[in-house]
Design a protein around this motif. Structure first.
Motif, short mmCIF file in Angstrom:
data_model
loop_
_atom_site.label_atom_id
_atom_site.label_comp_id
_atom_site.label_asym_id
_atom_site.label_seq_id
_atom_site.Cartn_x
_atom_site.Cartn_y
_atom_site.Cartn_z
N UNK A 123 -1.33 60.88 49.28
CA UNK A 123 -0.67 61.60 48.20
C UNK A 123 0.22 60.86 47.62
N UNK A 124 1.43 60.55 48.33
CA UNK A 124 2.55 59.79 47.62
C UNK A 124 2.06 58.45 46.76
N UNK A 125 1.07 57.86 47.33
CA UNK A 125 0.48 56.55 46.81
C UNK A 125 -0.05 56.87 45.56
N UNK A 130 0.27 57.00 39.70
CA UNK A 130 -0.15 57.87 38.43
C UNK A 130 1.08 57.68 37.50
N UNK A 131 2.29 57.72 37.84
CA UNK A 131 3.46 57.51 37.22
C UNK A 131 3.57 56.37 36.42
N UNK A 181 8.46 61.13 35.43
CA UNK A 181 9.50 61.35 36.43
C UNK A 181 9.55 62.15 37.34
N UNK A 182 8.56 63.23 37.00
CA UNK A 182 8.24 64.19 38.02
C UNK A 182 7.61 63.69 39.09
N UNK A 183 6.39 62.86 38.63
CA UNK A 183 5.39 62.41 39.62
C UNK A 183 6.39 61.30 40.53
N UNK A 187 6.65 62.04 44.70
CA UNK A 187 6.22 60.77 45.53
C UNK A 187 7.24 60.06 46.07
N UNK A 188 8.33 59.95 45.64
CA UNK A 188 9.34 59.17 46.21
C UNK A 188 10.12 60.05 47.33
#
Length: 258
Positions: A123-125, A130-131, A181-183, A187-188
């Motif tokens: 998921x974070x990847x 996507x960002x 930025x939301x993604x 993710x970060x």
């Protein structure tokens, strides 16, 4: 009494490697290539940002259209209005044409979380990738935004429809930036938590190696750098942050792999 037959010895089977599985050498090559492409993309985008937004800002006395805007929109237009069309075009194209390099560079995020389970690492990847996939559209749109403002200024017209045109373009431009930025934030945070827990390919202190933290660092660099260099970097916070990020991950992975 006859002896019981001895069991037939079964030779041990050697582990086999799936033909589709990359060898350690190929994985190492891919990882290093990802780091190099991330650094190259960051440099290209940094130059693009300087071309787009690195001019000394014009004032409302020079460009009356600026009086209709405020905040980030006003600052961006104030930097683009004094720039030539050629400068704006190259600034936009450098980001758009090198955007795919960022997608390859995102391989670092997948590698960073190994050997975490797929349900945690994927998921974070995907969120961070996507960002980066949205970024070229947002970056390239600055050309049309700046050109629209320049055309309105050059026309000398006082039409409300013309005056609001750059604002309409800015609204569409800032939507993908907000999603991007939301993604990156989600993710970060996910990435940082997994690295802090341990059991990943990165040491715990590398929880700072994510777009959220590095963008904040990039913002500090661009706002605090004085003089002409600070002016040139005034719109390059994301690119400076990515340059810090991929330089750091590449260095750590290169040493780890070597």
């Amino acid at each position: 009494m006859s002896e019981a037959p001895s069991p037939t010895a079964v030779p041990a089977r050697e582990p086999t490697t799936s033909p589709s599985s990359p060898s350690p050498r190929n994985r190492l090559l891919t990882l290093r290539l990802a780091g190099i492409t991330g650094i190259a993309a960051s440099v290209a985008w940094l130059v693009g940002d300087i071309l787009l937004l690195g001019k000394p800002m014009g004032s409302a006395d020079q460009y009356p259209i600026l009086s209709a805007y405020e905040g980030t929109a006003r600052d961006s237009l104030a930097a683009m209005l004094p720039a030539s069309t050629t400068r704006l075009a190259w600034g936009a194209l450098l980001g758009v044409l090198t955007g795919p390099l960022y997608l390859l560079a995102c391989r670092h995020y997948r590698q960073a979380l190994l050997p975490q389970p797929r349900r945690l690492a994927l998921p974070p990847y995907l969120l961070l990738t996507a960002g980066y996939a949205l970024a070229p559209f947002a970056h390239g749109s600055f050309f049309y935004w700046g050109q629209a403002a320049k055309a309105v200024h050059a026309s000398g017209a006082h039409s409300e429809a013309l005056t609001t045109l750059p604002g309409d373009l800015a609204t569409v431009l800032f939507i993908p930036y907000a999603v991007l930025l939301a993604l990156w934030v989600i993710g970060s945070v996910w990435l940082a938590v997994l690295v802090l827990r341990g059991g990943t390919a990165l040491p715990r202190w590398m929880c700072v190696a994510n777009p959220l933290v590095c963008t904040l660092l990039g913002t500090a660099v661009t706002e605090l750098w004085p003089g002409a260099v600070g002016t040139a970097l005034q719109g390059a916070a994301l690119s400076v942050g990515n340059l810090i990020l991929f330089s750091l991950t590449t260095l750590v992975f290169w040493k780890k792999a070597g």
